[in-house]
Write a protein that holds these residues in place. Structure first.
Motif, short mmCIF file in Angstrom:
data_model
loop_
_atom_site.label_atom_id
_atom_site.label_comp_id
_atom_site.label_asym_id
_atom_site.label_seq_id
_atom_site.Cartn_x
_atom_site.Cartn_y
_atom_site.Cartn_z
N MET A 32 11.55 11.04 27.75
CA MET A 32 11.46 10.61 26.45
C MET A 32 10.23 10.98 25.58
SD MET A 32 10.88 6.84 26.01
CE MET A 32 10.18 6.04 24.51
N ARG A 33 10.69 11.62 24.47
CA ARG A 33 9.75 12.14 23.42
C ARG A 33 8.63 11.23 22.77
NH1 ARG A 33 10.59 17.21 21.32
NH2 ARG A 33 9.51 16.73 19.29
N MET A 34 7.61 11.61 22.67
CA MET A 34 6.65 10.74 21.97
C MET A 34 6.82 10.84 20.55
SD MET A 34 2.96 11.47 23.99
CE MET A 34 1.99 10.80 22.42
N GLN A 35 6.44 9.59 19.70
CA GLN A 35 6.57 9.83 18.40
C GLN A 35 5.62 10.74 18.00
OE1 GLN A 35 6.17 5.95 16.37
NE2 GLN A 35 7.12 6.88 14.66
N PRO A 36 5.90 11.69 17.01
CA PRO A 36 4.94 12.69 16.73
C PRO A 36 3.92 11.88 15.75
CG PRO A 36 7.07 13.09 16.08
CD PRO A 36 7.39 11.88 16.55
N ILE A 37 2.93 12.40 15.63
CA ILE A 37 1.80 11.92 14.88
C ILE A 37 1.24 13.21 14.12
CG2 ILE A 37 -0.77 11.21 15.02
CD1 ILE A 37 -0.24 10.18 17.66
N VAL A 38 0.95 12.84 12.56
CA VAL A 38 0.66 14.09 11.75
C VAL A 38 -0.85 13.30 11.20
CG1 VAL A 38 0.90 15.03 9.54
CG2 VAL A 38 2.75 14.48 11.01
N TRP A 39 -1.93 14.25 11.56
CA TRP A 39 -3.20 13.68 10.91
C TRP A 39 -3.53 14.32 9.66
CZ3 TRP A 39 -6.70 10.49 13.11
CH2 TRP A 39 -6.56 10.02 14.44
N LEU A 40 -3.67 13.51 8.91
CA LEU A 40 -3.63 14.01 7.45
C LEU A 40 -5.26 13.72 6.70
CD1 LEU A 40 -1.95 15.12 4.87
CD2 LEU A 40 -1.44 12.50 4.51
N PRO A 41 -6.01 14.63 6.22
CA PRO A 41 -7.37 14.29 5.57
C PRO A 41 -6.98 13.42 4.45
CG PRO A 41 -6.82 16.76 5.71
CD PRO A 41 -5.57 16.03 5.97
N ARG A 42 -7.91 12.63 4.39
CA ARG A 42 -8.01 11.51 3.29
C ARG A 42 -8.13 12.31 1.83
NH1 ARG A 42 -10.52 8.52 7.13
NH2 ARG A 42 -9.52 6.29 7.56
N PRO A 43 -9.11 13.34 1.76
CA PRO A 43 -8.89 14.33 0.46
C PRO A 43 -7.56 14.84 0.05
CG PRO A 43 -11.01 14.73 1.78
CD PRO A 43 -10.12 14.04 2.56
N VAL A 44 -6.86 14.97 1.08
CA VAL A 44 -5.34 15.70 1.02
C VAL A 44 -4.43 14.54 0.39
CG1 VAL A 44 -3.56 16.85 1.72
CG2 VAL A 44 -5.90 17.61 2.34
N MET A 45 -4.73 13.39 1.15
CA MET A 45 -3.87 12.37 0.67
C MET A 45 -4.15 11.85 -0.80
SD MET A 45 -3.70 8.49 2.09
CE MET A 45 -5.48 8.23 1.40
N HIS A 46 -5.36 11.95 -1.27
CA HIS A 46 -6.12 11.59 -2.58
C HIS A 46 -5.44 12.61 -3.32
CE1 HIS A 46 -8.28 9.74 -5.77
NE2 HIS A 46 -8.89 10.90 -5.79
N GLU A 47 -5.22 13.83 -3.32
CA GLU A 47 -4.61 15.01 -4.41
C GLU A 47 -3.39 14.67 -4.35
OE1 GLU A 47 -5.51 18.90 -2.74
OE2 GLU A 47 -7.73 18.25 -2.50
N MET A 48 -2.50 14.08 -3.25
CA MET A 48 -1.41 14.12 -3.22
C MET A 48 -0.96 12.93 -4.00
SD MET A 48 -0.45 14.57 0.76
CE MET A 48 1.08 13.72 0.63
N HIS A 49 -1.52 11.88 -4.05
CA HIS A 49 -1.52 10.35 -4.90
C HIS A 49 -1.69 10.97 -6.48
CE1 HIS A 49 -2.01 7.62 -1.55
NE2 HIS A 49 -0.79 8.37 -1.16
N LEU A 50 -2.84 11.60 -6.53
CA LEU A 50 -3.15 11.99 -8.06
C LEU A 50 -1.99 12.92 -8.66
CD1 LEU A 50 -6.78 13.13 -7.84
CD2 LEU A 50 -5.91 10.93 -8.76
#
Length: 165
Positions: free
Chosen positions: A1-19
């Motif tokens: 059984m495969r594990m559910q993948p995890i993507v670690w995302l830096p908060r500053p990158v998330m903030h740039e994406m939202h902007l």
């Protein structure tokens, strides 16, 4: 059984994406991710590269400035001492509640996998859905299953997004 993948995302990158999502709210926008796979089911994003100066944004599509992005991907790769690679893409679906992949998204993932120069057989796609200043992230990790008959089948597993930094 495969594990559910995890993507670690830096908060500053998330903030740039939202902007960027807020700035281009009436149209889709997006960019690419750089980083590395910590193991087969854990990706670590270290940076995001914007869509570029000649990106095309419309209500229902986003096309990056590919030449500009490829130059930036190469620059980041060298600056990271060749540790960070192209992991995948992100784009917005304004006013959407559902974070499912569209047919175009699935075709894009398949194209990435089938493009040797992308060197990415498990691309990540993050969809940012919602409304201005109220965005939800939906991450997918794709791969091809190569059956012995007819055509390759795209498998896209929903990933858990974890934040750091």
């Amino acid at each position: 059984m495969r594990m559910q993948p995890i993507v670690w995302l830096p908060r500053p990158v998330m903030h740039e994406m939202h902007l960027d999502a807020d700035k281009w709210y009436d149209d889709e926008t997006g960019g690419t991710f750089m980083g590395y796979w910590a193991d087969s089911d854990v990706a670590v994003v270290t940076a995001s590269i914007p869509g570029g100066p000649h990106a095309q944004r419309t209500r229902y599509s986003f096309l990056p400035d590919q030449e500009w992005q490829q130059t930036e991907i190469g620059r980041h790769y060298v600056q990271s001492a060749r540790l960070d690679n192209y992991l995948g893409d992100w784009h917005t679906h304004p006013n959407a509640a559902c974070g499912s992949l569209s047919c175009k998204d699935r075709a894009c993932l398949k194209k990435i996998i089938n493009t040797p120069s992308a060197r990415n057989v498990t691309p990540i796609m993050i969809l940012i859905c919602g409304n201005r200043q109220s965005w939800n992230l939906h991450a997918w990790v794709a791969r091809l299953r190569r059956p012995f008959i007819f055509y390759d089948q795209l498998i896209a597993d929903e990933a858990v997004v974890q934040f750091y930094g």
